[in-house]
Design a protein around this motif. Structure first.
Motif, mmCIF file in Angstrom:
data_model
loop_
_atom_site.group_PDB
_atom_site.id
_atom_site.type_symbol
_atom_site.label_atom_id
_atom_site.label_comp_id
_atom_site.label_asym_id
_atom_site.label_seq_id
_atom_site.Cartn_x
_atom_site.Cartn_y
_atom_site.Cartn_z
ATOM 1 N N VAL A 1 44.167 -131.499 14.863
ATOM 2 C CA VAL A 1 43.075 -131.211 15.803
ATOM 3 C C VAL A 1 43.478 -131.683 17.194
ATOM 4 O O VAL A 1 43.289 -130.981 18.192
ATOM 5 C CB VAL A 1 41.764 -131.895 15.360
ATOM 6 N N ILE B 1 45.949 -129.260 18.573
ATOM 7 C CA ILE B 1 45.323 -128.014 19.024
ATOM 8 C C ILE B 1 44.679 -128.215 20.390
ATOM 9 O O ILE B 1 44.748 -127.359 21.270
ATOM 10 C CB ILE B 1 44.268 -127.524 18.008
ATOM 11 N N LEU C 1 39.695 -130.455 9.396
ATOM 12 C CA LEU C 1 38.406 -131.031 9.764
ATOM 13 C C LEU C 1 37.554 -131.233 8.519
ATOM 14 O O LEU C 1 37.393 -130.321 7.731
ATOM 15 C CB LEU C 1 37.707 -130.078 10.745
ATOM 16 N N LEU D 1 42.600 -125.956 11.903
ATOM 17 C CA LEU D 1 41.465 -126.833 12.189
ATOM 18 C C LEU D 1 40.576 -126.968 10.958
ATOM 19 O O LEU D 1 40.158 -128.057 10.578
ATOM 20 C CB LEU D 1 40.668 -126.265 13.357
ATOM 21 N N GLU D 2 40.317 -125.817 10.324
ATOM 22 C CA GLU D 2 39.420 -125.847 9.174
ATOM 23 C C GLU D 2 40.026 -126.606 8.004
ATOM 24 O O GLU D 2 39.324 -127.235 7.228
ATOM 25 C CB GLU D 2 39.061 -124.415 8.759
ATOM 26 N N ALA E 1 38.204 -128.295 19.381
ATOM 27 C CA ALA E 1 39.148 -129.387 19.177
ATOM 28 C C ALA E 1 39.079 -130.383 20.341
ATOM 29 O O ALA E 1 39.036 -131.601 20.151
ATOM 30 C CB ALA E 1 40.558 -128.827 19.047
ATOM 31 N N ILE F 1 38.250 -122.235 19.213
ATOM 32 C CA ILE F 1 38.898 -123.303 18.483
ATOM 33 C C ILE F 1 39.387 -124.421 19.400
ATOM 34 O O ILE F 1 39.165 -125.601 19.151
ATOM 35 C CB ILE F 1 40.088 -122.714 17.688
ATOM 36 N N ARG F 2 39.997 -124.018 20.473
ATOM 37 C CA ARG F 2 40.588 -125.019 21.355
ATOM 38 C C ARG F 2 39.482 -125.859 21.992
ATOM 39 O O ARG F 2 39.594 -127.073 22.129
ATOM 40 C CB ARG F 2 41.404 -124.304 22.425
ATOM 41 N N ARG G 1 42.547 -121.714 14.025
ATOM 42 C CA ARG G 1 41.307 -121.846 13.258
ATOM 43 C C ARG G 1 41.567 -122.368 11.845
ATOM 44 O O ARG G 1 40.927 -123.297 11.393
ATOM 45 C CB ARG G 1 40.579 -120.500 13.199
#
Lengths: 441, 498
Positions: free
Chosen positions: B147, B150, B168, B164-165, B184, B180-181, B161
């Motif tokens: 994260v 990113i 997270l 991250l998913e 993050a 997404i950015r 994405r």
């Protein structure tokens, strides 16, 4: 008045039927056969063309119209036609029909450039909600922001003898109400004090909402207020009805055969209980105690299905059945088959649209008994010969004043009351006399 | 044919390691400041950055784009390597407490996964810089290594994405609506901001003389242990070393750390407190904290373990610490009565909110499982009834619900398997572990909580366990941090083959 109607479907037909005598009507449609059917029956101008074509609208002479009604079955056509008509005919009132409640909301927010938007779904939902509000009623209409109700009842066996069989002047009526008409067979009677209500009559009552409820109890002592409703079919009409009834605090169950649709409706109406079922499975009806519901509403797409499901529901014990009749002819068939009330969405829509064709003083019009009778909400002219007259001295000329709205609140007139300039009166009359009555007032 | 572009994944892992190695600069600075040996950190940083650089160069010619498939591999590999990176200084200069390779890797994994389980019985023997490194690894791992990447590295914008998913915590229920950015970045900004506030609060207690033991060093160290819901402490008796005021602040920030960061962002930055207060997950989370605190306080009082403010403080601290899977303590709960132990054990399975730094199952999944069960019961009576499951008024799609049910099954499965391995291994090596201790150790590691029961309790350590048990716990911590599924998919044939 010059009226321009776009769409010669059922709604267009009903509008022409109701308005052709007093108004100058032009109908535009893409299909010649439909136009021919209309032109053969009524003295109107027809024009074959596309409502979404500005050129066709101009050629058909939309710019001289006082009222433009776009009432095809397709929302997009009505929207585009309404917008073009607005450009072409600067002074006309534009009314469009829609089947999407979202457009009504947009219009209320002022985002749609038309004067009025009438939604079949919403009008149908309101009609049904009014019927449910007075369970014994066949039809109800409201006037003066709901202060005055006009209700049609069938007088059946078991009705209270306080009102049935006694001369009207001796009968114990609920306060603030009046019998506007007695319909016996094909005849209509504007009753005097000596007339009596008999079993088998259909009567029209004008009164306050409380009085309407009281009439309902007098005429059908067994029926109590509806709190629990089952709706068969969660299409646009069904879900509009469900939404309205939920807002009124009723418990609503919906039965929808399409899984996808059922899910969508369940998502948008969290308070309703939604079943994914056909509604014609006896096991299901039994298990979910559908027969215990106070009322069942049939709002599926197909009239035949509605009829069958309603019959089945009655077999399972539902006492009060209301069905949507998409085709006007179905109304009679449904009544014959024992469905308590039928509502024709296109008829309801036409009725709503027709209101715009009346004198600007006229606020609202309701049609009864297949357009034979009208109820008009009209403001008294300053020069009217009726001003200052006592009610008991008024001549009976085929019309009856059911209620007076003065300074915003409803009065149910007695023999000694007098009309004043600026009063709004709610008049019951035969459709053929409506224009004359309005002029006289 | 191989379905995964391994060079692309390796290339990205290389990039991530290259930058991750820079984290060693912080303990190096601390070591210089305290006049301690700084070379272990420099070596660790050099190996990680250098190794990452080499890997990146070796694969740069053949690497394609990192897609959904590669993302799983990237996340897993990065976390395994990050734990190794953390272990290097322990291995080089950890002395008796941490010098053994399994112990070093255990501590490294425990740090980055913010578990806080330790093999160091007395952390006070560690040098200041080594202890700070231990704390610092938790802080980096808290919101997530990827994260962070990113948020900072423009290269990761594509395919971010899935990355991250995977990293997270919590199921994805329509909360990542922003880019997404942005998400993050927002997470990290909030995280850094909260940490700064906590350091300031703790340090000022020290400066004001309210808590004489709370130096700036301790304030930073314990903020690094609290904000990511980690649980390591520099002190032998954890937070009990500090004044009650400090303990209250620590517990409060644990609860914040266990709340949904996107929700916190709405509350603090966008000022939408109404939406936050109505959030179903937050409500259940706070209700659980309140009920558990009350239950523990009553027990502490009735058993005469503590009373008055102390009883409430101990109850609240332990509840906040365990439910958010922090694992820092201000009392030795291992000696509490059985019902209290079971309360703590149960809290290990709750976890914080989705989108927080907490581990374990998470409140939202419990909430959704409750709703799924309620629907199942309704549909048992009326099979035709259609009941969309809602969260905060919006309906949740069926795939997400299935994923939640699957996660819980995998979680329970991993926990049981882990408990079995630990119990059997302990029997073989003769570690003094009771039945609750074995299942507690497994639950604690998988939930990224930290302390267990008995000898592995809050004032004990996992040092007495055998190597097999420690390795099992390393796997459990790793699985728990990445929420099992992204790791398990790597073991399926379908992942690798077309």
């Amino acid at each position: 008045m010059k009226i321009f109607v776009i769409g010669a479907g059922q709604v267009g037909f009903a509008i022409v039927e109701a308005l052709h005598e007093e108004h100058d009507i032009t109908v535009l449609d893409t299909e010649t056969s439909r136009l021919a059917g209309l032109a053969g029956r009524y003295d109107i101008a027809t024009f074959e063309g596309d409502g979404t074509s500005r050129r066709d609208l101009a050629t058909a002479g939309v710019k001289d119209a006082d009222l433009v009604i776009a009432c095809t079955s397709r929302d997009e056509v009505n929207l585009v036609a309404g917008m073009f008509a607005r450009r072409e005919a600067k002074h006309a009132t534009t009314v469009i029909r829609t089947s999407n409640v979202e457009y009504v909301e947009l219009w209320r927010e002022g985002q749609l450039d038309v004067d009025f938007v009438v939604s079949s779904e919403l009008e149908t939902a309101h009609a049904i909600s009014r019927i449910i509000g007075v369970p014994a009623a066949r039809q109800t209409d409201v006037f003066a922001e709901g202060q005055v109700q006009l209700v049609e009842f069938d007088v059946e066996e078991g009705a209270s003898h306080e009102v049935v069989g006694v001369p009207l002047r001796e009968a114990q009526f609920p306060r603030d109400s009046k019998v506007a008409a007695i319909i016996r067979g094909t005849e209509m009677l504007l009753p005097g004090g000596d007339d009596r209500i008999a079993t088998g009559d259909r009567i029209v009552v004008i009164g306050s909402p409380e009085a309407a409820q009281a009439w309902s109890t007098l005429l059908a002592p067994g029926e109590s207020a509806v709190r629990d409703v089952v709706i068969f079919g969660a299409g646009r009409v069904g879900s509009a009805i469900a939404r309205l009834l939920l807002e009124q605090g009723m418990s609503v169950r919906l039965i929808e055969a399409s899984r996808e649709r059922a899910r969508l409706v369940a998502e948008s109406l969290p308070k309703a209980r939604v079943y994914n079922a056909t509604g014609t499975d006896p096991d299901f009806l039994e298990r979910e105690r559908i027969g215990h519901a106070h009322a069942a509403i049939f709002a599926m797409r197909d009239d035949a299905k509605n009829l069958y499901a309603a019959s089945l529901a009655e077999v399972h014990g539902v006492k009060f059945t209301i069905s949507i009749a998409h085709e006007a002819v179905s109304v009679e068939a449904f009544e014959h088959a024992g469905i308590d009330v039928s509502v024709n969405p296109r008829g309801v829509t036409a009725e709503e649209i027709i209101r715009f064709a009346h004198d600007p003083r006229t606020k609202q019009v309701a049609l009864l008994e297949g357009n034979r009778y009208e109820v008009i909400d009209v403001t008294l002219r300053d020069t009217s010969e009726y001003i200052g007259k006592r009610f008991q001295d008024m001549p009976i000329r085929g019309a009856l004043i059911g209620a007076v709205v003065r300074n915003g609140s409803a009065i149910f007139p007695h023999r000694d009351d007098v009309l004043e300039a600026g009063d709004r009166v709610i008049v019951f009359t035969e459709a053929a006399d409506a224009d004359r009555v309005v002029k006289a007032l | 044919m191989l379905a995964v572009d391994v060079p692309a994944a390796a290339n990205m892992v290389g990039t991530l390691c290259k930058y991750l190695g820079l984290a060693a600069l912080f303990p190096t600075a601390v070591a210089i400041g305290y006049g301690e040996a700084f070379w272990p950190f420099l070596v660790a940083g050099a190996i990680t950055s250098g190794g990452g650089y080499v890997l990146e160069r070796l694969t740069s010619s053949s690497a394609g784009r990192v897609g959904v498939r590669e993302a799983f591999l990237v996340v897993s590999a990065t976390w395994l390597l990050a734990a190794a990176f953390a272990a290097v200084p322990y291995l080089l200069a950890g002395g008796e407490a941490l010098g053994h390779p399994v112990d070093a890797y255990f501590e490294g994994m425990s740090g980055f996964t913010t578990t806080g389980a330790t093999v160091v019985t007395d952390p006070e023997v560690l040098s200041s810089s080594m202890a700070m490194w231990r704390q610092f690894t938790q802080w980096i791992g808290g919101i997530g290594i990827v994260v962070l990447a990113i948020a900072v590295l423009p290269r990761l914008r594509v395919g971010g994405r899935q990355l991250l998913e995977s990293e997270l915590p919590g199921p994805e229920i329509a909360q990542l609506s922003e880019r997404i950015r942005e998400t993050a970045r927002l997470l990290w900004v909030l995280y850094v901001g909260l940490t700064a506030v906590l350091i300031l609060l703790l340090a000022s207690l020290g400066w004001l003389g309210i808590d004489e033991r709370m130096t700036l060093y301790e304030a930073v160290a314990h903020a690094f242990g609290t904000m990511p819901t980690g649980g390591f402490s520099t002190q032998l008796d954890s937070a009990a070393s500090f004044a009650p005021a400090s303990q209250w602040i620590l517990a409060a920030f644990m609860l914040i750390g266990g709340a949904n960061y996107l929700l916190l962002y709405r509350a603090f930055v966008r000022r939408q407190p109404g939406r936050v207060i109505r959030d179903e997950e937050l409500r259940l989370y706070l209700a659980l904290v309140a009920v558990a605190t009350l239950a523990l306080a009553v027990q502490l009082g009735s058993y005469g373990i503590a009373d008055g403010e102390e009883a409430v403080r101990q109850a609240f601290f332990q509840v906040a610490s365990i439910i958010t899977t922090t694992g820092m303590v201000n009392a030795d709960y291992a000696v509490w009565p059985a019902v209290a132990l079971l309360t703590i054990f149960a809290l290990m399975f709750v976890g914080g909110s989705a989108g927080s730094t907490a581990g374990s199952i998470k409140v939202i999944r419990h909430l959704m499982i409750g709703k799924i069960l309620r629907r199942e019961l309704s549909q048992t009576v009326s099979p035709e009834v259609v009941m969309p499951i809602r969260l905060n008024g919006t309906s949740v799609d069926e795939r997400t619900l299935r994923a939640i049910a699957a996660f819980i099954l995998l979680y329970v499965g991993a926990w049981a398997l882990g408990a079995g391995v630990i119990a059997i291994d302990s029997a073989i090596v003769g570690a003094d572990l009771g039945p609750l201790d074995a299942i507690g150790a497994s639950a604690s590691a998988l939930g990224n909580v930290g302390p267990g029961f008995g000898v592995t309790g809050p004032y004990g350590s996992y040092a007495p366990l055998g190597d097999v048990s420690k390795l099992a716990m390393i796997v459990l911590m790793f699985l728990g941090r990445l929420e099992i599924v992204p790791v398990i998919v790597l073991l399926t044939r379908h992942y690798w083959r077309l």
